[in-house]
Design an enzyme around this catalytic site. Sequence first.
Site, PDB file in Angstrom:
ATOM      1  N   SER A  97      28.871   5.562  17.235  1.00  0.00           N
ATOM      2  CA  SER A  97      30.031   4.679  17.332  1.00  0.00           C
ATOM      3  C   SER A  97      31.247   5.237  16.599  1.00  0.00           C
ATOM      4  O   SER A  97      32.251   4.554  16.456  1.00  0.00           O
ATOM      5  CB  SER A  97      29.675   3.317  16.744  1.00  0.00           C
ATOM      6  OG  SER A  97      29.129   3.493  15.465  1.00  0.00           O
ATOM      7  N   THR A 199      32.254   0.686  13.380  1.00  0.00           N
ATOM      8  CA  THR A 199      33.361   1.492  12.858  1.00  0.00           C
ATOM      9  C   THR A 199      33.110   1.772  11.390  1.00  0.00           C
ATOM     10  O   THR A 199      32.612   0.898  10.683  1.00  0.00           O
ATOM     11  CB  THR A 199      34.661   0.669  12.965  1.00  0.00           C
ATOM     12  OG1 THR A 199      34.952   0.506  14.338  1.00  0.00           O
ATOM     13  CG2 THR A 199      35.813   1.322  12.258  1.00  0.00           C
ATOM     14  N   THR A 217      36.716   5.377  14.407  1.00  0.00           N
ATOM     15  CA  THR A 217      35.756   4.788  15.353  1.00  0.00           C
ATOM     16  C   THR A 217      35.891   5.399  16.741  1.00  0.00           C
ATOM     17  O   THR A 217      36.947   5.959  17.079  1.00  0.00           O
ATOM     18  CB  THR A 217      36.024   3.270  15.473  1.00  0.00           C
ATOM     19  OG1 THR A 217      34.994   2.655  16.224  1.00  0.00           O
ATOM     20  CG2 THR A 217      37.353   2.978  16.135  1.00  0.00           C
ATOM     21  N   ARG A 227      42.102   1.724  26.230  1.00  0.00           N
ATOM     22  CA  ARG A 227      42.015   0.578  25.313  1.00  0.00           C
ATOM     23  C   ARG A 227      42.046   1.065  23.868  1.00  0.00           C
ATOM     24  O   ARG A 227      41.364   2.013  23.494  1.00  0.00           O
ATOM     25  CB  ARG A 227      40.721  -0.182  25.573  1.00  0.00           C
ATOM     26  CG  ARG A 227      40.502  -1.398  24.673  1.00  0.00           C
ATOM     27  CD  ARG A 227      39.694  -1.075  23.450  1.00  0.00           C
ATOM     28  NE  ARG A 227      39.338  -2.248  22.662  1.00  0.00           N
ATOM     29  CZ  ARG A 227      38.782  -2.206  21.456  1.00  0.00           C
ATOM     30  NH1 ARG A 227      38.506  -1.034  20.903  1.00  0.00           N
ATOM     31  NH2 ARG A 227      38.493  -3.305  20.804  1.00  0.00           N
ATOM     32  N   THR A 250      35.867  -4.342  10.641  1.00  0.00           N
ATOM     33  CA  THR A 250      35.010  -3.834  11.702  1.00  0.00           C
ATOM     34  C   THR A 250      34.697  -4.991  12.641  1.00  0.00           C
ATOM     35  O   THR A 250      34.834  -6.150  12.269  1.00  0.00           O
ATOM     36  CB  THR A 250      33.723  -3.227  11.119  1.00  0.00           C
ATOM     37  OG1 THR A 250      32.922  -2.722  12.191  1.00  0.00           O
ATOM     38  CG2 THR A 250      32.909  -4.224  10.325  1.00  0.00           C
ATOM     39  N   GLY A 251      34.281  -4.657  13.852  1.00  0.00           N
ATOM     40  CA  GLY A 251      33.952  -5.705  14.820  1.00  0.00           C
ATOM     41  C   GLY A 251      34.917  -5.704  15.987  1.00  0.00           C
ATOM     42  O   GLY A 251      35.505  -4.672  16.307  1.00  0.00           O
TER      43      GLY A 251
HETATM   44  C1  SD4 Z   1      37.249  -1.659  17.816  1.00  0.00           C
HETATM   45  N1  SD4 Z   1      36.910  -2.517  15.605  1.00  0.00           N
HETATM   46  O1  SD4 Z   1      37.502  -0.662  18.471  1.00  0.00           O
HETATM   47  C2  SD4 Z   1      36.505  -1.491  16.522  1.00  0.00           C
HETATM   48  C3  SD4 Z   1      35.044  -1.503  16.822  1.00  0.00           C
HETATM   49  C4  SD4 Z   1      34.228  -1.662  15.614  1.00  0.00           C
HETATM   50  O2  SD4 Z   1      32.379  -1.594  14.488  1.00  0.00           O
HETATM   51  O3  SD4 Z   1      34.604  -2.045  14.584  1.00  0.00           O
HETATM   52  N2  SD4 Z   1      33.050  -1.388  15.641  1.00  0.00           N
HETATM   53  O4  SD4 Z   1      37.528  -2.784  18.181  1.00  0.00           O
END
Ligand code: SD4
Length: 342
Positions: A97, A199, A217, A227, A250-251
């Site tokens: 990731s 991330t 990330t 995106r 993160t998320g």
């Molecule tokens: C995103 N925040 O591209 C990132 C993805 C992520 O843990 O945090 N993954 O939206």
Amino acid sequence: MANRRNFIKTTAIASVAVALNGFRGKTEEEEIVVPSGKVKTRATGERSGAKPIVLSTWNFGIPANNAAWEILKNNGRALDAVEAGVKIPEGDPNERSVGYGGRPDRDGRVTLDACIMDEFSNIGSVACLEHIKHPIMVARAVMEKTPHVMLVGEGALQFALSQGHKKENLLVEASEKEWKEWLKTSNYKPIANIENHDTIGMIALDVHGNLSGACTTSGMAYKMHGRIGDSPIIGAGLYVDNEIGAATATGHGEEVIRIAGCHLVVELMRQGKSPQKACEEAVARIVKLTKNRNKNLKDIQVGFIALNKKGEHGAYCVQGGFNYAKYDDTGNKLIDADYFLR
Ligand code: SD4
């Protein structure tokens, strides 16, 4: 090209570290790069004697923190520590990731997002960068060697190549296999905590009492091509204010951007909130907006980690499953973050 090279030459200014004897009370001159083109060196004088600490998201934060700690424990700069730290998962093909080995977008292209911020509020970022293993190094070069703060796509790639980075295939076999499997349904529905929420965001306080952060990330797996999430956006996926504190996220990036998440966390700390309370309030904001928009909170995961100038830290997320690594003078530990949705 010639102009750009000249520009880079005149704007990348560094002075050499002079003395690094002992832990406290020695004077030193720090290496500083000033993107504005003005020469700037800084004698830090007496060291603050702050206790270094580094925090990073998810369990790959443990090896990442180890690399960062090597720099922090040797009185290094937080900026160097966070860059060295996040390079560990970036370079690991088994981390699916971040960086090399990251999952691709729905067209099978690995596109990377990263940003970095130092104690002087210098910022640099790259987004939708392909073929380069260490986007965080490119983000730092944007910060230190260009008049800009963000480069995307082809322009970011050209800049990376001009800085000596090699063009590589970042799509590992396992990711390609999974992507081909995904193509059978092509259903883009990120599930909280599964596959695509990893991330690395890292924030650190150094012995000089200075804060810096980095975030990198491959973004949400199978996203639309082009995106961009929160991770390369200063104020969303990362924010540092050397007077107050630092935060990273993160998320689901869309949710973090919606509330300018990490800037919010730092501003809440400025108002006197502890890092923990600040993370909780930022999550509460996401919860409220999700409800207002009639979306299901169960589909959302966002986690924040935060650090203040005193070295106090906090973390909070929407739902269980998010952890982070903390390295301070008590050692390197993985901690489960508290969460909202019970
Ligand atoms: C995103 N925040 O591209 C990132 C993805 C992520 O843990 O945090 N993954 O939206």
